[in-house]
Write a protein that holds these residues in place. Structure first.
Motif, PDB file in Angstrom:
ATOM      1  N   HIS A  65       9.677  -4.220 -19.180  1.00  0.00           N
ATOM      2  CA  HIS A  65       8.911  -3.655 -18.062  1.00  0.00           C
ATOM      3  C   HIS A  65       7.986  -4.722 -17.495  1.00  0.00           C
ATOM      4  O   HIS A  65       6.849  -4.882 -17.949  1.00  0.00           O
ATOM      5  CB  HIS A  65       8.111  -2.441 -18.545  1.00  0.00           C
ATOM      6  N   HIS A  67       6.826  -6.789 -13.573  1.00  0.00           N
ATOM      7  CA  HIS A  67       6.854  -6.739 -12.099  1.00  0.00           C
ATOM      8  C   HIS A  67       6.441  -8.089 -11.534  1.00  0.00           C
ATOM      9  O   HIS A  67       5.314  -8.258 -11.059  1.00  0.00           O
ATOM     10  CB  HIS A  67       5.867  -5.697 -11.575  1.00  0.00           C
ATOM     11  N   LEU A  70       5.760  -8.240  -7.386  1.00  0.00           N
ATOM     12  CA  LEU A  70       5.889  -6.874  -6.839  1.00  0.00           C
ATOM     13  C   LEU A  70       4.986  -6.690  -5.625  1.00  0.00           C
ATOM     14  O   LEU A  70       3.779  -6.954  -5.698  1.00  0.00           O
ATOM     15  CB  LEU A  70       5.508  -5.837  -7.903  1.00  0.00           C
ATOM     16  N   LYS A 156      14.138   3.539 -12.067  1.00  0.00           N
ATOM     17  CA  LYS A 156      12.795   4.110 -12.186  1.00  0.00           C
ATOM     18  C   LYS A 156      12.505   5.029 -11.009  1.00  0.00           C
ATOM     19  O   LYS A 156      12.759   4.673  -9.852  1.00  0.00           O
ATOM     20  CB  LYS A 156      11.726   3.011 -12.259  1.00  0.00           C
ATOM     21  N   PHE A 158       9.329   7.736  -9.468  1.00  0.00           N
ATOM     22  CA  PHE A 158       7.880   7.928  -9.503  1.00  0.00           C
ATOM     23  C   PHE A 158       7.529   9.356  -9.129  1.00  0.00           C
ATOM     24  O   PHE A 158       7.914   9.830  -8.063  1.00  0.00           O
ATOM     25  CB  PHE A 158       7.183   7.002  -8.500  1.00  0.00           C
ATOM     26  N   HIS A 189       7.881   7.296 -14.061  1.00  0.00           N
ATOM     27  CA  HIS A 189       6.426   7.155 -13.945  1.00  0.00           C
ATOM     28  C   HIS A 189       5.893   8.582 -13.827  1.00  0.00           C
ATOM     29  O   HIS A 189       5.980   9.202 -12.765  1.00  0.00           O
ATOM     30  CB  HIS A 189       6.056   6.311 -12.723  1.00  0.00           C
ATOM     31  N   HIS A 245       5.124   3.567 -19.577  1.00  0.00           N
ATOM     32  CA  HIS A 245       3.668   3.407 -19.711  1.00  0.00           C
ATOM     33  C   HIS A 245       2.921   4.712 -20.044  1.00  0.00           C
ATOM     34  O   HIS A 245       2.045   5.165 -19.316  1.00  0.00           O
ATOM     35  CB  HIS A 245       3.046   2.698 -18.505  1.00  0.00           C
ATOM     36  N   SER A 294      -1.895   2.065 -13.505  1.00  0.00           N
ATOM     37  CA  SER A 294      -1.487   3.473 -13.582  1.00  0.00           C
ATOM     38  C   SER A 294      -0.192   3.576 -14.381  1.00  0.00           C
ATOM     39  O   SER A 294       0.719   2.802 -14.116  1.00  0.00           O
ATOM     40  CB  SER A 294      -1.233   4.039 -12.185  1.00  0.00           C
ATOM     41  N   ASP A 321       4.433  -3.815 -18.782  1.00  0.00           N
ATOM     42  CA  ASP A 321       4.134  -3.414 -17.403  1.00  0.00           C
ATOM     43  C   ASP A 321       3.359  -4.533 -16.710  1.00  0.00           C
ATOM     44  O   ASP A 321       2.464  -4.275 -15.889  1.00  0.00           O
ATOM     45  CB  ASP A 321       3.373  -2.089 -17.368  1.00  0.00           C
ATOM     46  N   CYS A 323       1.910  -6.806 -14.353  1.00  0.00           N
ATOM     47  CA  CYS A 323       1.831  -6.686 -12.895  1.00  0.00           C
ATOM     48  C   CYS A 323       0.467  -7.251 -12.491  1.00  0.00           C
ATOM     49  O   CYS A 323      -0.470  -6.510 -12.190  1.00  0.00           O
ATOM     50  CB  CYS A 323       1.983  -5.209 -12.510  1.00  0.00           C
ATOM     51  N   ASN A 343      -2.822  -1.846  -8.371  1.00  0.00           N
ATOM     52  CA  ASN A 343      -2.656  -1.340  -9.740  1.00  0.00           C
ATOM     53  C   ASN A 343      -1.834  -2.294 -10.584  1.00  0.00           C
ATOM     54  O   ASN A 343      -0.700  -2.623 -10.223  1.00  0.00           O
ATOM     55  CB  ASN A 343      -1.897   0.002  -9.727  1.00  0.00           C
ATOM     56  N   GLY A 344      -2.369  -2.704 -11.701  1.00  0.00           N
ATOM     57  CA  GLY A 344      -1.559  -3.483 -12.634  1.00  0.00           C
ATOM     58  C   GLY A 344      -2.386  -4.485 -13.402  1.00  0.00           C
ATOM     59  O   GLY A 344      -3.447  -4.933 -12.941  1.00  0.00           O
TER      60      GLY A 344
HETATM   61  O1  URP Z   1      -0.389  -0.050 -12.498  1.00  0.00           O
HETATM   62  C1  URP Z   1       0.786  -0.314 -12.636  1.00  0.00           C
HETATM   63  N1  URP Z   1       1.433   0.179 -13.664  1.00  0.00           N
HETATM   64  N2  URP Z   1       1.422  -1.113 -11.742  1.00  0.00           N
HETATM   65  C2  URP Z   1       2.774  -1.411 -11.717  1.00  0.00           C
HETATM   66  C3  URP Z   1       3.610  -0.329 -11.075  1.00  0.00           C
HETATM   67  C4  URP Z   1       3.955   0.767 -12.035  1.00  0.00           C
HETATM   68  O2  URP Z   1       3.697   1.918 -11.751  1.00  0.00           O
HETATM   69  O3  URP Z   1       4.541   0.502 -13.090  1.00  0.00           O
END
Ligand code: URP
Ligand code: ZN
Ligand code: ZN
Ligand code: ZN
Length: 467
Positions: A65, A67, A70, A156, A158, A189, A245, A294, A321, A323, A343-344
Motif C-alpha cells: 500500500h 502512493h 498521488l 480499491k 472508497f 477504504h 488502513h 485517513s 499507506d 503518501c 491526507n497521508g
Molecule cells: O490519508 C491517506 N490514507 N492518504 C492516502 C489515500 C488513501 O486513502 O489511502
C-alpha cells in the motif's frame, strides 16, 4: 554465465521457520539453503560471499500500500517512484504495490497506462499496481476482467471522499459481484464519507479548524459502520474483501466477527496507527498537520486492539499507506481549514524497523514480523512465493538485518523526499544493513548501490490467501 552469491552464517527467518543457514543465490533467485557449517553449505562456491554472522537474513519487505506521486487535494505526494522506491530499499522493502488511479470519466486502462509511465525505468525495487476504481460503470466492470488477466488483480474503492474517489453502495456491490466472478480482490477504504462531510462542515462552521478536528470528525464509529457495511455487501456478492488502513478498535471487532463466521474478510493496519495517536494530531503550531491521514490516528487506547488483531490474525497485513506531503507548502495548504490538509503520512522506509521494534517490545514474534510484512502481503496480492519468503525458486530479494543496531529515526537521515519524519527522535533497535533485489545489491552495508530502473513491473496472480 551464471552469477552466484552466498550469504553465510545468518539466522534465516521466514513466516514459518528460523534456521541458522547459508543461502545460495544463483541468477537472481534463491537456489538452495543449507545448515551453516555443514559439508553441503561449505561446498558452495560463489563470486560473492556476504557474511551475515550475528545478523538476520530475512525476505525483502512487501509493502502492499503505497502512493508515489498521488494527486491529492490539489497537490502530489512528494515521493516519485524513483525517490520512494529508493527509500523503500533503504528500509528493507523490496516490493511495493502502488495504486494506479482511474479518474472519473476516464477508463481504468488510461489510469493504468499513466501510472505505468510514471514508474517505468524509475524504480530501484520491483513494483506492481492495484487499481483505484473511481467510476464504476458497465465499461469499467468489463475492464476489471481484463486487468485481472494482466496481473492487476486488486481494486480499491472508497466509501469516503464524495465527489473524488467515492463509490456508492450500488457501485460497490457491482464491483464486488464482478470480482466474485473474475477473482479480483476489492480493497476498501471504509469510512462513511457522506456523514463525515456533514461533520466537517459543522466543525468548520463552529470555527474548529485545527488539525486535531480532522481526527474528531472522522469518527471511529463511522469507520466501524463502513467496515460493517462493506463486509455485508461483500457477503451478498459472495466476494472476498480486504479492508485497508484499519485504525479503529470497533472496525477490528467487525472484521473479527466476520472472520469468526468464516468469511474471506481481511484487514490491514499501518505503523502510524500502531505507534502514533491523536496526541500527535493535537500538537500545537500546526505541527498536527504532519499526522493528518485517513482513516485518522486514534486515541492511544485503540493501539492494543490493533496489536491483538495482528496476533490473532484478525488483521493480517501491515502496509504503510506511504503518501508523503511536505509540511512546508503542502500540509500548510490546510492552515485555517483542516479539511484542506492533504491526507497521508510518509513511512515506506520505516515499516520494517518499526515492526522489528514491535518484536523487541514483545507485541509480535520474529516470524509474525516476517509474516505480516513480507509473506502475507505477497500471498494476499498474488506474489507468493516469488516474493515474501526465502525458499528455493523465490526471487533473491533478501535483507541482511542487524537486530542489535540502535538508530534514531529522523528527517535528517531518512531518504524519503519529505521534510519531516512522523517518527522524529524515536529510538529503535534494529537496522537494515544490506539489501538484495533479485540477487543485485541495492543497499550494501548502508550504502545505496542500486539504480533507478533495476526494479521491474511485476504482474500478480489472484489472491492466494482465501479460505
Ligand atoms: O490519508 C491517506 N490514507 N492518504 C492516502 C489515500 C488513501 O486513502 O489511502
Ligand atoms: Zn479518458
Ligand atoms: Zn484510503
Ligand atoms: Zn492509501
Amino acid at each position: 554465465m551464471s552469477s552466484r552469491t552466498v550469504i553465510r552464517g545468518g539466522l534465516v527467518i521466514t513466516a514459518s521457520d528460523e534456521i541458522h543457514a547459508d543461502v545460495l543465490i544463483e541468477d537472481g533467485r534463491i537456489a538452495a539453503l543449507a545448515a551453516s557449517g555443514t559439508p553441503a553449505a561449505e561446498a558452495w562456491t560463489a563470486e560473492r560471499t556476504i557474511d551475515a554472522t550475528g545478523k538476520y537474513v530475512i525476505p525483502g519487505g512487501v509493502d502492499a500500500h503505497t502512493h508515489m506521486e498521488l494527486p491529492f487535494g490539489g497537490t502530489f505526494a512528494a515521493d516519485t517512484f524513483e525517490t520512494g522506491t529508493r527509500a523503500a530499499a533503504w528500509g528493507g522493502t523490496t516490493t511495493i504495490v502502488d495504486f494506479a488511479v482511474q479518474s472519473v470519466g476516464h477508463s481504468l486502462r488510461e489510469g493504468l497506462d499513466t501510472w505505468n509511465a510514471k514508474a517505468d525505468g524509475k524504480c530501484a525495487i520491483d513494483y506492481g499496481f492495484h487499481m483505484i476504481v473511481s467510476d464504476v460503470n458497465s465499461e469499467t466492470l468489463k475492464e476489471m476482467d481484463l486487468l485481472v488477466e494482466e496481473g492487476v488483480t486488486s481494486f480499491k474503492q472508497f466509501m469516503a471522499y464524495p465527489g473524488v474517489f467515492y463509490s456508492d453502495d450500488g457501485q460497490i456491490l457491482r464491483a464486488m459481484q464482478r470480482s466474485a466472478e473474475n477473482g479480483g480482490l476489492i480493497m476498501m477504504h471504509a469510512e462513511n464519507g457522506i456523514a463525515i462531510d456533514v461533520l466537517v462542515e459543522q466543525a468548520l462552521a463552529r470555527g474548529e479548524t485545527d488539525p486535531r478536528y480532522h481526527g474528531e470528525v472522522r469518527k471511529a464509529l463511522l469507520e466501524a459502520e463502513a467496515t460493517h457495511r462493506a463486509i455485508k455487501l461483500a457477503q451478498v456478492a459472495g466476494a472476498p474483501l480486504y479492508v485497508v488502513h484499519v485504525s479503529a478498535m470497533e472496525a477490528v471487532a467487525e472484521l473479527a466477527r466476520a472472520r469468526d463466521e468464516g468469511l474471506n474478510v481481511f484487514g490491514e493496519t499501518c505503523p502510524q496507527y500502531l505507534f502514533l495517536s491523536t496526541d500527535n494530531l493535537a500538537e500545537p503550531d500546526f505541527e498536527g498537520s504532519k499526522y493528518v491521514c485517513s482513516t485518522p490516528l486514534r486515541p492511544k487506547e485503540h493501539q492494543k486492539y490493533l496489536w491483538r488483531g495482528l496476533r490473532t490474525n484478525d488483521l493480517q497485513v501491515v502496509s504503510t499507506d506511504h503518501c508523503p506531503f511536505c509540511f512546508v507548502g503542502q500540509k500548510e495548504l490546510g492552515r485555517g481549514d483542516f479539511s484542506k490538509i492533504p491526507n497521508g503520512l510518509p513511512g515506506v522506509e520505516n515499516r520494517m524497523d518499526l515492526l522489528h521494534q514491535a518484536v523487541v517490545d514483545g507485541h509480535i514474534t520474529r516470524r509474525r514480523w516476517i509474516e505480516i510484512a513480507c509473506a502475507t502481503p505477497a500471498r494476499m496480492f498474488g506474489l507468493y512465493p516469488k516474493k515474501g519468503t526465502i525458499a528455493p525458486g523465490a526471487d533473491a530479494d533478501v535483507v541482511i538485518y542487524d537486530p542489535g543496531a540502535e538508530q534514531i529515526m529522523s528527517a535528517e537521515t531518512h531518504h524519503m523526499n519529505v521534510d519531516y519524519s512522523a517518527y522524529e527522535g524515536k529510538s529503535v533497535t534494529g537496522r537494515v544493513e544490506t539489501v538484495l533485489s533479485r540477487g543485485e545489491l541495492v543497499i550494501t552495508e548502508r550504502e545505496f548501490t542500486g539504480r533507478a530502473g533495476h526494479g521491474v513491473y511485476t504482474p500478480r496472480s489472484t489472491c492466494q490467501y482465501l479460505n
